[in-house]
Structure formats: C-alpha cells, structure tokens
Design a protein around this motif. Sequence first.
Motif, PDB file in Angstrom:
ATOM      1  N   UNK A   1      10.511 -21.013  -0.910  1.00 40.51           N
ATOM      2  CA  UNK A   1      11.052 -20.993   0.457  1.00 40.51           C
ATOM      3  C   UNK A   1      11.837 -22.272   0.721  1.00 40.51           C
ATOM      4  N   UNK A   2      11.286 -23.411   0.313  1.00 40.79           N
ATOM      5  CA  UNK A   2      11.962 -24.699   0.490  1.00 40.79           C
ATOM      6  C   UNK A   2      13.271 -24.743  -0.293  1.00 40.79           C
ATOM      7  N   UNK A   3      13.262 -24.271  -1.535  1.00 37.71           N
ATOM      8  CA  UNK A   3      14.463 -24.251  -2.361  1.00 37.71           C
ATOM      9  C   UNK A   3      15.576 -23.453  -1.693  1.00 37.71           C
ATOM     10  N   UNK A   4      15.257 -22.256  -1.242  1.00 38.55           N
ATOM     11  CA  UNK A   4      16.292 -21.404  -0.660  1.00 38.55           C
ATOM     12  C   UNK A   4      16.816 -21.979   0.654  1.00 38.55           C
ATOM     13  N   UNK A   5      15.930 -22.469   1.487  1.00 38.77           N
ATOM     14  CA  UNK A   5      16.350 -23.058   2.763  1.00 38.77           C
ATOM     15  C   UNK A   5      17.232 -24.277   2.519  1.00 38.77           C
ATOM     16  N   UNK A   6      16.829 -25.131   1.592  1.00 39.59           N
ATOM     17  CA  UNK A   6      17.586 -26.342   1.258  1.00 39.59           C
ATOM     18  C   UNK A   6      18.992 -26.009   0.752  1.00 39.59           C
ATOM     19  N   UNK A   7      19.140 -24.837   0.140  1.00 42.80           N
ATOM     20  CA  UNK A   7      20.414 -24.439  -0.429  1.00 42.80           C
ATOM     21  C   UNK A   7      21.219 -23.504   0.478  1.00 42.80           C
ATOM     22  N   UNK A   8      20.896 -23.492   1.776  1.00 43.67           N
ATOM     23  CA  UNK A   8      21.723 -22.787   2.738  1.00 43.67           C
ATOM     24  C   UNK A   8      21.400 -21.325   2.966  1.00 43.67           C
ATOM     25  N   UNK A   9      20.265 -20.866   2.473  1.00 38.17           N
ATOM     26  CA  UNK A   9      19.872 -19.477   2.706  1.00 38.17           C
ATOM     27  C   UNK A   9      19.229 -19.369   4.082  1.00 38.17           C
ATOM     28  N   UNK A  10      19.560 -18.290   4.779  1.00 34.61           N
ATOM     29  CA  UNK A  10      19.043 -18.069   6.124  1.00 34.61           C
ATOM     30  C   UNK A  10      18.098 -16.880   6.135  1.00 34.61           C
ATOM     31  N   UNK A  11      17.060 -17.025   6.914  1.00 33.46           N
ATOM     32  CA  UNK A  11      16.061 -15.979   7.067  1.00 33.46           C
ATOM     33  C   UNK A  11      16.692 -14.737   7.674  1.00 33.46           C
ATOM     34  N   UNK A  12      16.373 -13.564   7.109  1.00 29.34           N
ATOM     35  CA  UNK A  12      16.836 -12.282   7.639  1.00 29.34           C
ATOM     36  C   UNK A  12      15.637 -11.344   7.739  1.00 29.34           C
ATOM     37  N   UNK A  13      15.766 -10.251   8.482  1.00 33.52           N
ATOM     38  CA  UNK A  13      14.671  -9.272   8.496  1.00 33.52           C
ATOM     39  C   UNK A  13      14.417  -8.761   7.079  1.00 33.52           C
ATOM     40  N   UNK A  14      13.175  -8.497   6.785  1.00 33.97           N
ATOM     41  CA  UNK A  14      12.831  -7.966   5.472  1.00 33.97           C
ATOM     42  C   UNK A  14      13.571  -6.660   5.243  1.00 33.97           C
ATOM     43  N   UNK A  15      14.117  -6.502   4.047  1.00 32.40           N
ATOM     44  CA  UNK A  15      14.939  -5.344   3.715  1.00 32.40           C
ATOM     45  C   UNK A  15      14.242  -4.452   2.683  1.00 32.40           C
ATOM     46  N   UNK A  16      14.762  -3.233   2.582  1.00 30.42           N
ATOM     47  CA  UNK A  16      14.322  -2.309   1.536  1.00 30.42           C
ATOM     48  C   UNK A  16      12.821  -2.154   1.462  1.00 30.42           C
ATOM     49  N   UNK A  17      12.303  -2.233   0.255  1.00 30.79           N
ATOM     50  CA  UNK A  17      10.870  -2.035   0.015  1.00 30.79           C
ATOM     51  C   UNK A  17      10.005  -3.126   0.622  1.00 30.79           C
TER      52      UNK A  17
END
Length: 149
Positions: free
Chosen positions: A118-134
């Motif tokens: 979670x820290x890696x993705x947030x640090x690299x500019x990823x934004x939380x979205x509603x859970x998708x698909x499965x």
Amino acid sequence: MEILRTDSENPDFQKLVSQLDAELAVIDGDDHDFYHQYNGITMIKHAVVIFHNGQPIGCGAIKEYDAESMEVKRMYVSPEGRSKGTGTIILKELETWTLELGYRKCILETGKRQQDAVTLYTKNGYELIPNYGQYAEVENSVCFEKYLF
C-alpha cells in the motif's frame, strides 16, 4: 541493477512468484485460496524480473484489463532486495511498458494487510479507487489506479 522484460515462462520469474505465494499464504491466512485463484501466471506476456549482482531479487507483471488499462500483477521483492527502491524500479518499468503498448493507466489490487505494498503504490502516485471486478465485495482488498502520461 539489471531489468529484464520477459514473460511467465521465465524460470526466475516463476521462482520469485513461488516465494511471493509462500509469503502471501501466511499474510492472507484463510483468504489465500480466494486470491490465489486470480493470480495464475500462465500466459502472462509482460513480466519484469530485476537482478542485483546477477541474482533475481524482484518481479512484476502487467496484463490487459480493458481497452485503456493494464492490471499490475505479481509484484514481489525478495528480502535481499528490499529497502533499495527495487519495488519502485519494477513499477516504473511496468508503467513504461504499459505506455509503450498504448494503454493509458495501470490498475491493481492489494491486500489491506500488505502495508508495504500500500505504501509503495501510494508513494508512486497511485490513487485509491472502489474495488473492481472480483474484488468488489472483498473486505481485505484495496484497489488503486494511476493515469500515465
């Protein structure tokens, strides 16, 4: 560090994914079987393995999710590769490859218990979205996206 673009047939990629699965079995506990069914590596065309001093220390992959999105899968850094920026290097390579293939964004799912991820993705500019698909109704899942430019 050396980066190799490959596919799921690469033995170093397969070895690292086996290590990832062993760690996730402990982290996910009873939820592991649910997640594992969506994380097969057969037929992955776009995988990355990163080497340090000739040894494979991390991997990741992308696969098409829809016409504009690649889904980041099987991200893993071995204990020897951690705290060296290895995860960011892998992620940036996957993003570059995504753009080269003509897609606009990366999406991904990770577990809430995987705080380093979670820290890696947030640090690299990823934004939380509603859970998708499965993952839509899965309490332990958290999903992210990043538009690439």
